[in-house]
Design a protein around this motif. Structure first.
Motif, PDB file in Angstrom:
ATOM      1  N   VAL A 268       0.850  -1.201   0.000  1.00  0.00           N
ATOM      2  CA  VAL A 268       0.000   0.000   0.000  1.00  0.00           C
ATOM      3  C   VAL A 268       0.881   1.246   0.000  1.00  0.00           C
ATOM      4  O   VAL A 268       1.857   1.325   0.771  1.00  0.00           O
ATOM      5  N   GLU A 269       0.544   2.181  -0.851  1.00  0.00           N
ATOM      6  CA  GLU A 269       1.285   3.434  -0.889  1.00  0.00           C
ATOM      7  C   GLU A 269       1.008   4.246   0.370  1.00  0.00           C
ATOM      8  O   GLU A 269      -0.144   4.445   0.757  1.00  0.00           O
ATOM      9  N   GLY A 270       2.074   4.694   1.018  1.00  0.00           N
ATOM     10  CA  GLY A 270       1.937   5.416   2.273  1.00  0.00           C
ATOM     11  C   GLY A 270       1.998   6.923   2.104  1.00  0.00           C
ATOM     12  O   GLY A 270       1.749   7.467   1.020  1.00  0.00           O
ATOM     13  N   VAL A 271       2.364   7.599   3.162  1.00  0.00           N
ATOM     14  CA  VAL A 271       2.368   9.056   3.184  1.00  0.00           C
ATOM     15  C   VAL A 271       3.689   9.582   2.638  1.00  0.00           C
ATOM     16  O   VAL A 271       4.716   8.911   2.634  1.00  0.00           O
ATOM     17  N   ALA A 272       3.654  10.813   2.156  1.00  0.00           N
ATOM     18  CA  ALA A 272       4.856  11.455   1.638  1.00  0.00           C
ATOM     19  C   ALA A 272       5.791  11.809   2.785  1.00  0.00           C
ATOM     20  O   ALA A 272       5.365  12.217   3.864  1.00  0.00           O
ATOM     21  N   MET A 273       7.091  11.600   2.543  1.00  0.00           N
ATOM     22  CA  MET A 273       8.109  11.929   3.532  1.00  0.00           C
ATOM     23  C   MET A 273       8.992  13.039   2.980  1.00  0.00           C
ATOM     24  O   MET A 273       8.738  13.571   1.901  1.00  0.00           O
ATOM     25  N   GLY A 274      10.050  13.344   3.707  1.00  0.00           N
ATOM     26  CA  GLY A 274      10.942  14.431   3.309  1.00  0.00           C
ATOM     27  C   GLY A 274      11.478  14.293   1.900  1.00  0.00           C
ATOM     28  O   GLY A 274      11.286  15.152   1.051  1.00  0.00           O
ATOM     29  N   GLY A 275      12.153  13.162   1.608  1.00  0.00           N
ATOM     30  CA  GLY A 275      12.765  13.014   0.296  1.00  0.00           C
ATOM     31  C   GLY A 275      12.068  12.025  -0.599  1.00  0.00           C
ATOM     32  O   GLY A 275      12.553  11.700  -1.675  1.00  0.00           O
ATOM     33  N   GLY A 276      10.935  11.508  -0.172  1.00  0.00           N
ATOM     34  CA  GLY A 276      10.243  10.533  -0.993  1.00  0.00           C
ATOM     35  C   GLY A 276       8.904  10.151  -0.383  1.00  0.00           C
ATOM     36  O   GLY A 276       8.200  10.995   0.162  1.00  0.00           O
ATOM     37  N   ARG A 277       8.578   8.886  -0.463  1.00  0.00           N
ATOM     38  CA  ARG A 277       7.282   8.424   0.031  1.00  0.00           C
ATOM     39  C   ARG A 277       7.466   7.109   0.775  1.00  0.00           C
ATOM     40  O   ARG A 277       8.173   6.215   0.322  1.00  0.00           O
ATOM     41  N   GLU A 278       6.842   7.013   1.945  1.00  0.00           N
ATOM     42  CA  GLU A 278       6.901   5.784   2.726  1.00  0.00           C
ATOM     43  C   GLU A 278       5.809   4.829   2.252  1.00  0.00           C
ATOM     44  O   GLU A 278       4.691   5.239   1.971  1.00  0.00           O
ATOM     45  N   TRP A 279       6.155   3.548   2.162  1.00  0.00           N
ATOM     46  CA  TRP A 279       5.210   2.524   1.750  1.00  0.00           C
ATOM     47  C   TRP A 279       4.959   1.560   2.901  1.00  0.00           C
ATOM     48  O   TRP A 279       5.729   1.507   3.862  1.00  0.00           O
ATOM     49  N   ARG A 280       3.893   0.793   2.781  1.00  0.00           N
ATOM     50  CA  ARG A 280       3.530  -0.171   3.820  1.00  0.00           C
ATOM     51  C   ARG A 280       3.240  -1.525   3.181  1.00  0.00           C
ATOM     52  O   ARG A 280       2.651  -1.596   2.101  1.00  0.00           O
ATOM     53  N   ILE A 281       3.657  -2.558   3.874  1.00  0.00           N
ATOM     54  CA  ILE A 281       3.215  -3.921   3.570  1.00  0.00           C
ATOM     55  C   ILE A 281       2.371  -4.339   4.759  1.00  0.00           C
ATOM     56  O   ILE A 281       2.896  -4.549   5.855  1.00  0.00           O
ATOM     57  N   GLU A 282       1.075  -4.417   4.575  1.00  0.00           N
ATOM     58  CA  GLU A 282       0.188  -4.659   5.716  1.00  0.00           C
ATOM     59  C   GLU A 282      -0.598  -5.952   5.553  1.00  0.00           C
ATOM     60  O   GLU A 282      -1.046  -6.309   4.467  1.00  0.00           O
ATOM     61  N   GLU A 283      -0.712  -6.669   6.654  1.00  0.00           N
ATOM     62  CA  GLU A 283      -1.492  -7.901   6.656  1.00  0.00           C
ATOM     63  C   GLU A 283      -2.967  -7.564   6.500  1.00  0.00           C
ATOM     64  O   GLU A 283      -3.480  -6.636   7.129  1.00  0.00           O
ATOM     65  N   VAL A 284      -3.635  -8.323   5.660  1.00  0.00           N
ATOM     66  CA  VAL A 284      -5.051  -8.083   5.403  1.00  0.00           C
ATOM     67  C   VAL A 284      -5.879  -8.795   6.469  1.00  0.00           C
ATOM     68  O   VAL A 284      -5.746 -10.011   6.667  1.00  0.00           O
TER      69      VAL A 284
END
Length: 327
Positions: A268-284
């Motif tokens: 899942v695409e996460g929130v924007a960070m300082g130099g890029g974007r944080e992503w998540r791998i989350e259990e459904v």
């Protein structure tokens, strides 16, 4: 009196602690920040190395640990990846080629073969048949079969594919066919692994754009697209299908992977960070399945309390009988 109640209360706490809902009800989430300009679009699980594999453009294919630590597996960009755990191979599909790397060797992993693709479009997905080692790729509106030796052959075209690019695909090994997401129609396509015969699986979908598909060991198929996840099943060999369960991810789903038989994880695409974007791998966490697990836990708690009350009643009777004898 207070001292006499202490052992009973301690036993009650131990019983409740043993059957109370544990960490299995907390969703497992891995946060990571991709390096080298990787925009994650593909997810796989490596059961031997116990880490996720993420790819999607950029200059590397990454491994992602449960702690969110990323390392470069292959120093080349890719749009889709798959792990053949039985042969310890990493399949990397990128625009113009598909390659296999030997995971039995330390990094950098040894290249086994690299096969050119006839279409320059980036592959939408890659899936492996663990029995034969053959891999299947969606490239544009075509599906290609890659042998374990690296020989590439297109599956016959079909009107069911349409003209729009196909998305992710998964190998339903026990049935001998592929299930392919078709974002333009919101349906799944059933494709025979041997002769390539294809037909649309009847049954409307929400999400309308199934970009991610993954099959669990029980035969249920997770379908993700946009900000929605559905678990679908079939009782007629995937001529048709019906929704079994649903889940609400915390963002747009880019890819899916199955870990340890039935545990589905979403990229899942996460929130924007300082130099890029944080992503998540989350259990459904499927809604109905989670409710069912909670009911089981509550039943265990009820049984534990009943056993405790019966034990306490017996202890009181025993204490009373002993007092009578002493008197």
């Amino acid at each position: 009196m207070a001292a006499s109640l202490l052992p009973s209360r301690l036993l009650l706490l131990l019983v409740l602690a043993a059957v109370a809902p544990g960490p299995c009800f907390a969703r497992h989430v891995v946060n990571f920040a991709p390096a080298r300009g990787v925009a994650p679009a593909s997810l796989a699980w490596d059961p031997t190395a116990q880490h996720f594999v993420v790819a999607g453009g950029g200059g590397a294919v990454l491994s992602v640990s449960d702690a969110g630590v990323t390392e470069s597996l292959v120093s080349s960009g890719a749009s889709a990846v798959a792990v053949d755990d039985r042969r310890r191979r990493l399949l990397v599909a990128s625009a113009g080629s598909v390659s296999a790397f030997d995971l039995r060797f330390p990094r950098p992993h040894r290249l086994i073969f690299s096969t050119p693709l006839p279409d320059a479009a980036p592959p939408g997905g890659v899936a492996v048949d663990p029995h034969t080692g053959a891999a299947f790729l969606t490239v544009g509106a075509r599906i290609y079969k890659l042998s374990a030796e690296g020989d590439l052959a297109p599956l016959p075209s079909s009107p069911a594919y349409g003209s729009e690019p196909l998305a992710s695909l998964t190998a339903h090994v026990s049935r001998g066919f592929l299930l392919v997401g078709q974002p333009s129609t919101g349906h799944l396509i059933r494709v025979d692994m041997e002769d390539g015969a294809a037909r649309t699986v009847s049954g409307a979908f929400t999400p309308p754009t199934p970009v991610a598909v993954a099959v669990r060991t029980d035969g249920a198929v997770a379908v993700g697209g946009a900000a929605a996840l559905r678990l679908v099943v079939s009782n007629d060999g995937w001529v048709s299908c019906a929704e079994k369960d649903e889940a609400a991810p915390d963002g747009a789903v880019a890819a899916l992977a199955v870990r340890e038989r039935k545990r589905v994880y979403a990229l899942v695409e996460g929130v924007a960070m300082g130099g890029g974007r944080e992503w998540r791998i989350e259990e459904v966490l499927w809604k109905k399945e989670s409710e069912g697990e909670m009911v089981v836990v509550l039943v265990f708690v009820g049984v534990a309390l009943a056993i405790f009350m019966f034990w306490r009643f017996q202890m009181r009777q025993l204490a009373g009988n002993m007092n009578k004898k002493i008197r």
